[in-house]
Write a protein that holds these residues in place. Structure first.
Motif, PDB file in Angstrom:
ATOM      1  N   GLN A 228     -18.254 -11.809  25.492  1.00 46.12           N
ATOM      2  CA  GLN A 228     -17.669 -12.707  24.492  1.00 46.12           C
ATOM      3  C   GLN A 228     -17.477 -11.978  23.157  1.00 46.12           C
ATOM      4  O   GLN A 228     -16.519 -12.267  22.442  1.00 46.12           O
ATOM      5  CB  GLN A 228     -18.517 -13.967  24.318  1.00 46.12           C
ATOM      6  CG  GLN A 228     -17.921 -14.990  23.353  1.00 46.12           C
ATOM      7  CD  GLN A 228     -16.559 -15.540  23.782  1.00 46.12           C
ATOM      8  OE1 GLN A 228     -16.387 -15.963  24.912  1.00 46.12           O
ATOM      9  NE2 GLN A 228     -15.573 -15.531  22.877  1.00 46.12           N
ATOM     10  N   ASP A 231     -14.302 -10.336  23.579  1.00 49.99           N
ATOM     11  CA  ASP A 231     -13.243 -11.352  23.502  1.00 49.99           C
ATOM     12  C   ASP A 231     -12.907 -11.645  22.035  1.00 49.99           C
ATOM     13  O   ASP A 231     -11.733 -11.750  21.674  1.00 49.99           O
ATOM     14  CB  ASP A 231     -13.694 -12.635  24.230  1.00 49.99           C
ATOM     15  CG  ASP A 231     -12.600 -13.688  24.279  1.00 49.99           C
ATOM     16  OD1 ASP A 231     -11.718 -13.586  25.156  1.00 49.99           O
ATOM     17  OD2 ASP A 231     -12.605 -14.597  23.424  1.00 49.99           O
ATOM     18  N   LYS A 245      -2.735 -14.050  26.255  1.00 49.90           N
ATOM     19  CA  LYS A 245      -3.066 -15.233  25.449  1.00 49.90           C
ATOM     20  C   LYS A 245      -2.866 -14.857  23.987  1.00 49.90           C
ATOM     21  O   LYS A 245      -2.835 -13.671  23.654  1.00 49.90           O
ATOM     22  CB  LYS A 245      -4.497 -15.711  25.746  1.00 49.90           C
ATOM     23  CG  LYS A 245      -5.604 -14.714  25.401  1.00 49.90           C
ATOM     24  CD  LYS A 245      -6.978 -15.229  25.815  1.00 49.90           C
ATOM     25  CE  LYS A 245      -8.072 -14.260  25.430  1.00 49.90           C
ATOM     26  NZ  LYS A 245      -9.413 -14.694  25.869  1.00 49.90           N
ATOM     27  N   ASP A 250      -8.529 -17.327  16.843  1.00 53.11           N
ATOM     28  CA  ASP A 250      -9.817 -17.630  16.200  1.00 53.11           C
ATOM     29  C   ASP A 250      -9.656 -17.800  14.693  1.00 53.11           C
ATOM     30  O   ASP A 250     -10.226 -18.712  14.095  1.00 53.11           O
ATOM     31  CB  ASP A 250     -10.841 -16.515  16.499  1.00 53.11           C
ATOM     32  CG  ASP A 250     -11.208 -16.467  17.977  1.00 53.11           C
ATOM     33  OD1 ASP A 250     -11.077 -17.505  18.650  1.00 53.11           O
ATOM     34  OD2 ASP A 250     -11.608 -15.383  18.452  1.00 53.11           O
TER      35      ASP A 250
END
Ligand code: IPE
Ligand code: IPE
Ligand code: MG
Ligand code: MG
Ligand code: MG
Length: 304
Positions: A228, A231, A245, A250
């Motif tokens: 993560q 990510d 994507k 974020d």
């Protein structure tokens, strides 16, 4: 530079993904789901069969193959974890959550089928996962107690003590700057729990002793956190084309991420520290764990 391990990893991931996709295709076919309306089956298949690295199923199979020559024991569980993961992505992308338009290189489920169907496709995948998971029990070497334990572990990992709980905290943390511990807790729950269950379930189905399961759990927890963090890093430095994507999601939503909290360099260092912790957890397995070592190194080298 690509060493021999990287070459092996690529071919392992390709072959695992191929076998998993064949099984996912079967478990969502009109033959397997003969009672399902075709429109919901199609919406589920759109997200499930449309790309994805298949990392969680690869880990289920890798954990099983560490202890048993026959990883077909764990194939239904591998598919179940991918179904739960895909459901979490469909819901994660909804306007009420991260509101993203692109996933696995294609328009998100709700963009194609509408929000109501996307919600139901997620519900359908989550419940189908448990239906498919029970297929592990038809293997002659899997006992009822193993099956019951596996179902409990998967449910706990997917639910409010795992992924769902993490997503709740993730949404609540939008616009906040969290203390490091709280940040880690979100990542442990929203992403780590599914990786943890993937490794544990593969091992439990293969009939492994408890010390081995404990070691694999330590590996999984470090793996999930490294995953993560990477990510979060890729959301800043990655390419939409490669990731499939949107980057910058974020920041758009003022998410609490490792990059927001620590900056890029320190986030990368922390990810590498988790990789080292994961490698440390594998010591007791010696040479047999080369595949799991390659998988966790890949986590911080990946660009998608
Ligand atoms: C993305 O997971 C969601 C997170 C938990 C960070 P992956 O990067 O494994 O997504 P796919 O399965 O390859 O699409
Ligand atoms: C996702 O975290 C965790 C899930 C349970 C799906 P993100 O929201 O960062 O995942 P991406 O970046 O959209 O794949
Ligand atoms: Mg999210
Ligand atoms: Mg998201
Ligand atoms: Mg992300």
């Amino acid at each position: 530079m690509m060493g021999p391990t990287a070459v092996n990893l690529r071919s392992y991931m390709q072959s695992a993904a191929g076998r998993v996709e064949q099984a996912l295709d079967h478990y969502t076919s009109p033959a397997y789901l003969s009672g399902a309306p075709s429109q919901i089956r199609e919406a589920m298949r759109y997200s499930l069969l449309g790309g994805g690295k298949r990392l969680r199923p690869a880990l289920v199979l890798a954990a099983a193959s560490l202890f048993s020559a026959d990883d077909t024991i764990a194939m239904p569980a591998a598919c179940a974890m991918e179904m739960i993961h895909t459901y979490s992505l469909i819901h994660d992308d909804l306007p009420a959550m991260d509101d993203d338009d692109l996933r696995r290189g294609r328009p998100t489920n709700h963009k194609v089928f509408g929000e109501a169907t996307a919600i139901l496709a997620g519900d359908g995948l989550l419940t189908l996962a448990f239906q498919v998971l029970t297929e592990c029990g038809s293997h002659p070497s899997v006992g009822w107690h193993q099956m019951a334990r596996v179902i409990g572990e998967v449910a706990q990992a997917a639910g409010v003590e795992g992924m769902v709980g993490g997503q709740v905290l993730d949404l609540a943390a939008e616009g906040c700057t969290l203390p490091a511990k709280a940040m880690q807790e979100i990542h442990r729950l929203k992403t780590g729990a599914i990786f943890r269950a993937s490794l544990r379930v593969g091992a439990i189905l293969a009939g492994v002793d408890e010390p081995s399961i404990t070691a694999l759990t330590r590996y999984a927890d470090a793996f999930g956190l490294a995953f993560q963090i990477q990510d979060d890093v890729l959301d800043v430095v990655g390419s939409t084309e490669i990731l499939g994507k949107p980057v910058g999601s974020d920041e758009r939503h003022a998410k609490s991420t490792y990059v927001q909290l620590y900056g890029l360099d320190q986030a990368r260092r922390l990810a590498r520290r988790e990789v080292d912790a994961a490698l440390g957890a594998l010591e007791m397995f010696g040479e047999r764990a080369e595949l799991l070592r390659a998988l966790v190194r890949y986590v911080v080298e990946r660009e998608r």
